[in-house]
Structure formats: C-alpha cells, structure tokens
Scaffold this motif. Structure first.
Motif, short mmCIF file in Angstrom:
data_model
loop_
_atom_site.label_atom_id
_atom_site.label_comp_id
_atom_site.label_asym_id
_atom_site.label_seq_id
_atom_site.Cartn_x
_atom_site.Cartn_y
_atom_site.Cartn_z
N ARG A 147 26.11 29.60 32.86
CA ARG A 147 26.17 30.45 34.06
C ARG A 147 24.92 30.26 34.93
NH1 ARG A 147 29.18 34.16 30.68
NH2 ARG A 147 27.25 35.05 29.84
N ASN A 148 23.77 30.09 34.27
CA ASN A 148 22.54 29.81 35.02
C ASN A 148 22.65 28.46 35.74
OD1 ASN A 148 21.34 32.20 34.23
ND2 ASN A 148 20.33 31.29 32.45
N GLU A 149 23.18 27.46 35.02
CA GLU A 149 23.37 26.15 35.63
C GLU A 149 24.35 26.24 36.81
OE1 GLU A 149 24.40 22.97 32.98
OE2 GLU A 149 22.96 23.60 31.47
N LEU A 150 25.38 27.06 36.64
CA LEU A 150 26.36 27.22 37.71
C LEU A 150 25.72 27.87 38.94
CD1 LEU A 150 29.29 26.91 38.61
CD2 LEU A 150 29.78 29.14 37.58
N ALA A 151 24.84 28.84 38.70
CA ALA A 151 24.14 29.48 39.82
C ALA A 151 23.27 28.47 40.56
CB ALA A 151 23.30 30.66 39.32
N GLU A 152 22.58 27.60 39.78
CA GLU A 152 21.77 26.56 40.41
C GLU A 152 22.64 25.57 41.16
OE1 GLU A 152 18.46 26.20 40.64
OE2 GLU A 152 18.28 28.17 39.71
N ALA A 153 23.79 25.23 40.57
CA ALA A 153 24.72 24.31 41.24
C ALA A 153 25.24 24.91 42.54
CB ALA A 153 25.87 23.95 40.30
N ASP A 154 25.51 26.21 42.52
CA ASP A 154 25.95 26.89 43.75
C ASP A 154 24.87 26.83 44.82
OD1 ASP A 154 28.38 27.54 42.64
OD2 ASP A 154 27.77 29.54 42.00
N ARG A 200 33.33 21.62 36.22
CA ARG A 200 33.22 21.46 34.76
C ARG A 200 32.55 22.66 34.12
NH1 ARG A 200 31.95 16.09 36.32
NH2 ARG A 200 29.72 16.54 36.17
N LEU A 201 31.49 23.13 34.74
CA LEU A 201 30.79 24.30 34.20
C LEU A 201 31.71 25.52 34.18
CD1 LEU A 201 27.27 24.01 35.86
CD2 LEU A 201 27.78 23.82 33.42
N ALA A 202 32.42 25.74 35.26
CA ALA A 202 33.32 26.89 35.33
C ALA A 202 34.41 26.80 34.27
CB ALA A 202 33.94 26.98 36.73
N ALA A 203 34.94 25.58 34.06
CA ALA A 203 35.97 25.39 33.05
C ALA A 203 35.42 25.63 31.65
CB ALA A 203 36.54 23.96 33.15
N HIS A 204 34.21 25.13 31.37
CA HIS A 204 33.61 25.34 30.04
C HIS A 204 33.32 26.82 29.79
CE1 HIS A 204 32.08 20.91 29.89
NE2 HIS A 204 33.33 21.03 29.54
N THR A 245 28.22 17.38 42.85
CA THR A 245 27.88 18.78 42.58
C THR A 245 29.13 19.63 42.40
OG1 THR A 245 25.82 18.60 43.85
CG2 THR A 245 26.67 20.81 43.46
N GLY A 246 30.14 19.38 43.24
CA GLY A 246 31.40 20.11 43.12
C GLY A 246 32.08 19.85 41.79
N ALA A 247 32.08 18.57 41.36
CA ALA A 247 32.69 18.24 40.06
C ALA A 247 31.91 18.90 38.93
CB ALA A 247 32.72 16.72 39.88
N ALA A 290 34.95 29.33 31.04
CA ALA A 290 36.25 29.97 30.78
C ALA A 290 36.73 29.66 29.36
CB ALA A 290 37.28 29.49 31.80
N GLU A 291 36.52 28.41 28.92
CA GLU A 291 36.94 28.03 27.56
C GLU A 291 36.15 28.81 26.51
OE1 GLU A 291 36.36 23.86 27.34
OE2 GLU A 291 38.06 23.37 28.63
N VAL A 292 34.85 28.95 26.74
CA VAL A 292 34.01 29.69 25.79
C VAL A 292 34.43 31.15 25.73
CG1 VAL A 292 31.67 30.57 25.43
CG2 VAL A 292 32.02 28.15 25.92
N LYS A 293 34.71 31.73 26.87
CA LYS A 293 35.15 33.13 26.90
C LYS A 293 36.46 33.29 26.15
CE LYS A 293 36.20 36.97 30.01
NZ LYS A 293 37.38 37.37 29.22
N GLU A 294 37.39 32.37 26.37
CA GLU A 294 38.68 32.45 25.67
C GLU A 294 38.50 32.29 24.16
OE1 GLU A 294 43.08 30.23 25.73
OE2 GLU A 294 41.48 29.59 27.11
N GLU A 295 37.62 31.36 23.77
CA GLU A 295 37.37 31.17 22.34
C GLU A 295 36.75 32.41 21.72
OE1 GLU A 295 35.11 28.08 19.26
OE2 GLU A 295 34.75 27.95 21.42
N ASN A 296 35.78 33.01 22.42
CA ASN A 296 35.15 34.23 21.91
C ASN A 296 36.15 35.37 21.80
OD1 ASN A 296 32.69 33.07 21.58
ND2 ASN A 296 31.64 34.21 23.19
N ASP A 297 37.04 35.50 22.78
CA ASP A 297 38.06 36.53 22.70
C ASP A 297 38.95 36.33 21.48
OD1 ASP A 297 37.11 37.64 25.02
OD2 ASP A 297 38.60 36.70 26.33
#
Length: 339
Positions: free
Chosen positions: A245-252, A140-144, A134-136, A146-153
């Motif tokens: 982000r929804n998946e990350l909330a469920e993972a949390d 991965r979700l958090a990294a993706h 779950t931690g891994a 961040a990558e999507v946000k950087e790409e959109n910027d």
C-alpha cells in the motif's frame, strides 16, 4: 574605443557598488566575490530557488518575442536544475558559445530544429513509456493487495471454523469424560468378586476412555497448530500488504508527477513545432536574430550574478547590462558567491 570601454567598465562597477551598499552587508559580500575576493557566504540553495525561475521566465518571454527555438530549449534545460546555479550558468555559457560558433558557421534555424525536435519527441515518448510502466506497476500492486486480502479473509474464516469445531469437540469430550467417571465410580464402589466378565467390563471402559482422550488430544494439537499457522500467515500477509500500500501511494504520486511532466513535454514539443516553421531568412536576418538571442542569454546569465558576459558592443547594451547588475546587487547579492 578602449578608453570608452574602460569608462563603461568603471561606471558599471560604481553602479554595482551603489546597489550593493543600498541593499546591505550580504550584497557587499556578493560584490566582493565578483571582484575576486575569497568570501565565505551562506548556502546558495535559497538564492538558486528564487533566481532560476526568474531566468526561466525571462528566457521564455524572450523566446516568445523572438520566436526563438534556442531560447525555448535553453529555458527548458535551465528549468530542470532549479537548485544549482553552477549548472545553470554552465548551460548558459555553453549555449552562448554554441550560438557564437553557429553565427560564424552560418548554421540555420532549420538545422537547429532538425536537432532539437527529435529530442523533444524522444523525451515525450520516454515520459509516456514511464507513465505506462508506472500504470502497470500500480495495477500489479493493486491486484496483489486484493489477492492478499482475499487470502487473509479465507484464512480467518478457516480458523474460525476450526475453532468452532474444536469447541464442539471439547464439549463432546467433556460429556464422554463425565460418563466415564460415573461408570468408574460404580465399579469401584463394589468389591471385586473375581468375575471375569466384570473384570473385562472394567478394562473395556478404561481402554475406551484412554482411546477417546488420545484421539481428542491429537485433534486438539493439530487444530491449534493450524490456527496458529493461519494467524502467522495473516500477520505476514498484512505486513506485506502495508508495504504494498505504501508502494502504491508512492506510485500514485509518481503518476501525478509524470502526468505533469507529460503535459509540460507536450507543450514544449508543440511550442518548438510552431517555432520551427520554415521560412526564408537572409544571412543578415539570421545574424540579427542570433545576436539578440545571445544578448538575451547574457542577460539571463547576469540575472544569476554572472560577470563573464557583462559588457556589450554598444552603449544601449551596456546600459541594459548595468541595469541588470544593479538589480542583482540590490535584490540577489548572495548569488554572486555561488558562481
């Protein structure tokens, strides 16, 4: 002896009937079910939700008093099925049968510990692996995200630059168009004289204007297409980011639940380890302890409204069974229709 047993059986039924009458109609329905009548009752989900935790607390208390590994294990198994009375009753019946068989086979406490402790360690290891997974997954979700946000910027910044360049090019083109219209107005104001030089000058102006206009249209079309493509990519990225982000909330949420499970599993393993300290024990002591464990399991079964283990070998045990049955009839009569 048979006469005494029948007398106790009649007394037990009278106590249950009196308790049911005092409790109300719903408990009478539960009594009818225990006596074999086909009664259609309400859903047992609410009764199971209240009865099973009481059984777990009862078994835990007995496990501590008797230093019983078996009751500790049974309490944990029961606690995993809070909404299913049938499943819990089945677990208790199986454990009673197992304990009775072990009593006759002279199975030692150490034998049971050798069976259950590895299971507890395996469960603990399994939960830890799930927490690691779950931690891994969360990383991965958090990294993706961040990558999507950087790409959109980057895409938005690129689109802004293209729009700015297009605006500037449009201004230059407007100026060129204004100069062309002035030049055209001049040579149209004069009558043609047939001079080749003037004719070539007019053609040159028209060709230059057509070339500038064509190049601008190509640039404008390509730029707007690129901006539009960037906007669509940003929208797709944002939709993916919302999902992640929804998946990350469920993972949390899973991580918090797994942390609770891990703490419970550690406490369970520690408790078993303490209870499994080997000490010399005679057959008579083992038999006495197992009989007390079996009686505790039967009492737990009675709390759920079960009637298969209602009779006891001695008067004191019978009185305890009657008290449990009366308590069930007065406060949990609906449970009987679920067994």
């Amino acid at each position: 002896a048979m006469a005494v047993a029948r007398a106790w059986d009649r007394i037990k039924m009278l106590v249950v009937i009196l308790g049911a009458l005092a409790a109300g109609p719903s408990d009478v329905a539960a009594l009818n079910h225990r006596r074999g009548s086909a009664v259609v009752g309400k859903s047992c989900a609410g009764g199971a939700a209240s009865a099973v935790p009481r059984v777990v607390a009862f078994l835990d208390a007995k496990a501590l008093r008797l230093n019983s590994v078996e009751l500790t294990v049974l309490a944990r198994k029961v606690g995993k099925h809070p909404g299913s009375l049938d499943k819990v009753k089945h677990l208790i019946r199986d454990m009673i049968s197992q304990k009775q068989s072990e009593l006759h086979a002279s199975v030692t406490k150490n034998d049971y510990c050798n069976s259950e402790l590895p299971k507890a360690k395996h469960e603990l290891k399994k939960i830890q692996l799930e927490i690691d997974d779950t931690g891994a997954h969360r990383d991965r979700l958090a990294a993706h995200i961040a990558e999507v946000k950087e790409e959109n910027d980057d895409l938005l910044e690129e689109s802004a630059k293209m729009q700015k360049k297009l605006t500037g090019t449009q201004a230059v083109r407007d100026q060129e168009r204004a100069e062309y219209l002035k030049a055209k107005a001049k040579y149209e104001a004069f009558q043609p004289t047939g001079s080749d030089d003037k004719m070539h000058a007019q053609i040159k102006i028209e060709v230059q204007e057509a070339d500038r206009q064509l190049r601008f249209r190509h640039f404008q079309t390509d730029t707007l297409a690129s901006i539009n493509a960037n906007q669509k990519k940003v929208q797709l990225n944002e939709a993916a980011a919302v999902k992640m982000r929804n998946e990350l909330a469920e993972a949390d949420k899973d991580a918090r639940l797994q942390a609770d499970l891990l703490a419970s599993a550690k406490a369970y393993e520690n408790r078993l380890a303490k209870q499994c300290v080997v000490r010399s024990e005679s057959y008579k002591e083992r038999a006495r302890r197992r009989n007390e464990e079996i009686e505790s399991m039967k009492d737990a079964y009675a709390i759920l409204g079960g009637d298969s283990y209602g009779l006891r070998a001695g008067p004191a045990d019978k009185r305890r069974s009657l008290n449990l049955s009366a308590a069930n009839a007065s406060s949990n009569g609906r449970l009987g229709s679920c067994g």
